[in-house]
Design an enzyme around this catalytic site. Sequence first.
Site, PDB file in Angstrom:
ATOM      1  N   CYS A  86      27.705  43.287  61.619  1.00  0.00           N
ATOM      2  CA  CYS A  86      27.462  41.870  61.948  1.00  0.00           C
ATOM      3  C   CYS A  86      26.305  41.442  61.074  1.00  0.00           C
ATOM      4  CB  CYS A  86      27.105  41.694  63.419  1.00  0.00           C
ATOM      5  SG  CYS A  86      26.520  40.018  63.831  1.00  0.00           S
ATOM      6  N   THR A  88      24.587  38.529  60.987  1.00  0.00           N
ATOM      7  CA  THR A  88      23.511  37.818  61.681  1.00  0.00           C
ATOM      8  C   THR A  88      22.624  38.799  62.448  1.00  0.00           C
ATOM      9  OG1 THR A  88      25.162  36.067  61.968  1.00  0.00           O
ATOM     10  CG2 THR A  88      23.043  35.752  63.050  1.00  0.00           C
ATOM     11  N   ALA A  89      23.243  39.859  62.996  1.00  0.00           N
ATOM     12  CA  ALA A  89      22.479  40.869  63.747  1.00  0.00           C
ATOM     13  C   ALA A  89      21.414  41.532  62.878  1.00  0.00           C
ATOM     14  CB  ALA A  89      23.415  41.925  64.323  1.00  0.00           C
ATOM     15  N   THR A 128      27.030  32.523  59.114  1.00  0.00           N
ATOM     16  CA  THR A 128      26.628  31.731  60.273  1.00  0.00           C
ATOM     17  C   THR A 128      25.361  30.942  59.927  1.00  0.00           C
ATOM     18  OG1 THR A 128      25.156  33.430  61.165  1.00  0.00           O
ATOM     19  CG2 THR A 128      27.463  33.493  61.898  1.00  0.00           C
ATOM     20  N   LYS A 167      36.679  33.790  66.005  1.00  0.00           N
ATOM     21  CA  LYS A 167      36.300  34.536  67.216  1.00  0.00           C
ATOM     22  C   LYS A 167      37.239  34.191  68.381  1.00  0.00           C
ATOM     23  CE  LYS A 167      31.347  35.297  66.342  1.00  0.00           C
ATOM     24  NZ  LYS A 167      31.280  36.747  66.410  1.00  0.00           N
ATOM     25  N   CYS A 197      29.729  36.696  56.920  1.00  0.00           N
ATOM     26  CA  CYS A 197      29.863  36.885  58.364  1.00  0.00           C
ATOM     27  C   CYS A 197      31.080  37.780  58.510  1.00  0.00           C
ATOM     28  CB  CYS A 197      30.078  35.550  59.075  1.00  0.00           C
ATOM     29  SG  CYS A 197      30.639  35.766  60.796  1.00  0.00           S
TER      30      CYS A 197
END
Lengths: 244, 244
Positions: A86, A88-89, A128, A167, A197
């Site tokens: 991920c 963004t993580a 994102t 998603k 992403c």
Amino acid sequence: MQPQEPVIGILGGMGPAATADFYTKLVRHTRAHRDQDHPRTVIWSDPTIPDRTDALLGLGEDPTPWMLRGLKHLEEVGATLIAVPCNTAHAFVPELQAHTGVPILHMIEETVALLAASGVTTAGLLATTGTCRTELYQGSAQRWGLTVQVPGHEAQQKVMDAIQQIKGGRPSVAAAALVQAAQELQAQGAQAVIAGCTEIPLALSEEMLQVRLVDPTAVLAEAALRRAGFALSGAESPVGAVPS
Amino acid sequence: MQPQEPVIGILGGMGPAATADFYTKLVRHTRAHRDQDHPRTVIWSDPTIPDRTDALLGLGEDPTPWMLRGLKHLEEVGATLIAVPCNTAHAFVPELQAHTGVPILHMIEETVALLAASGVTTAGLLATTGTCRTELYQGSAQRWGLTVQVPGHEAQQKVMDAIQQIKGGRPSVAAAALVQAAQELQAQGAQAVIAGCTEIPLALSEEMLQVRLVDPTAVLAEAALRRAGFALSGAESPVGAVPS
């Protein structure tokens, strides 16, 4: 002394389809003739981890405790290196790394380094709003001498909507907006577009574009295999093909 | 009292591509609009587990200790039910179940029950020689009033070769032999063909056949979701479509 047996740990669920895509790529990129040629892997997939972008924009809960719980589980069962599919993580990865002695691979750093090595100097970013705002790619790019371009405000909103559609299980609805955003980035000088992403490769493929599409999910898969000591299959290049 | 939070445990790696396929189907068959609608899942994927068919034919090591180790890891991190996406491994499931209080779903029993409910009385079986010889499907079928037909000796050897080709990353090479074996089973009266090795759906799809193809991987995914309390998306039926 026996070297420690490698176990690839995957902190996943962000989202679950992206985790399935990452594991599929991990298997496909392994050079193997039978089951026993593949690495042991443990996946903790927790889709209940609060949304990363919401947290980064100050609109939602901090996902760190959820990710730390997953990290603990991966450690408990013997993971020797950890991948987090991920993008963004990765804003939370320094904090996670501070809590464990197990190395966490950095998908974004790996991707930018590979782009730099392939001669790209300007890359466009589809990601994102959380990944764009925290400048995860821009910071990495600066270290490697690359320029990263992001979509304008309106186009970025459409990219974010497309990610939510993927998603929600509607990748085909999302594709058009992503293609348009990629074209705009190319018109602004991007020599390659980063699918930044892990949901994006589920909807967008290089065949839909006139520009090279870089897949950080595949970059991370290859990086994990190399670090774990496994040979690569020579499957499709994660940094895309130069358009003819 | 808070009910126990469901965590779907997957004992995988037999083979790894089949595990990736199972997790992909688990995600696709969940009714979800966002990440947080999906179940927590933990996957222990150990491709070094010795070959199940070799063990059942007395030609190789007993895989049980490897599977028990995986089971222990899944328990340690809180799995509340366990799925084993490998048909042949089900020969060892009673032994595994004796070692844990966590329920292990039975892919074969679920598949045969669903076939019986859909009105099939004779089904053909494409599976490993280990699965055929141990009569895993035949035993289950007897309980549900079904007849299961298996390929003849030579055709079965070709099916086993095809399964090894899929494990070696060459699904397209394997497809022809599987199509032929399915046609032979249909000619012998099978109303449906069971893709009774989790590698087979990676090479064979219903569009290649004139007969209904049943996918136990998808049956297991739906069974796991139902038991964990998650709604189904209504994705393609695991027992196939009746050919027009």
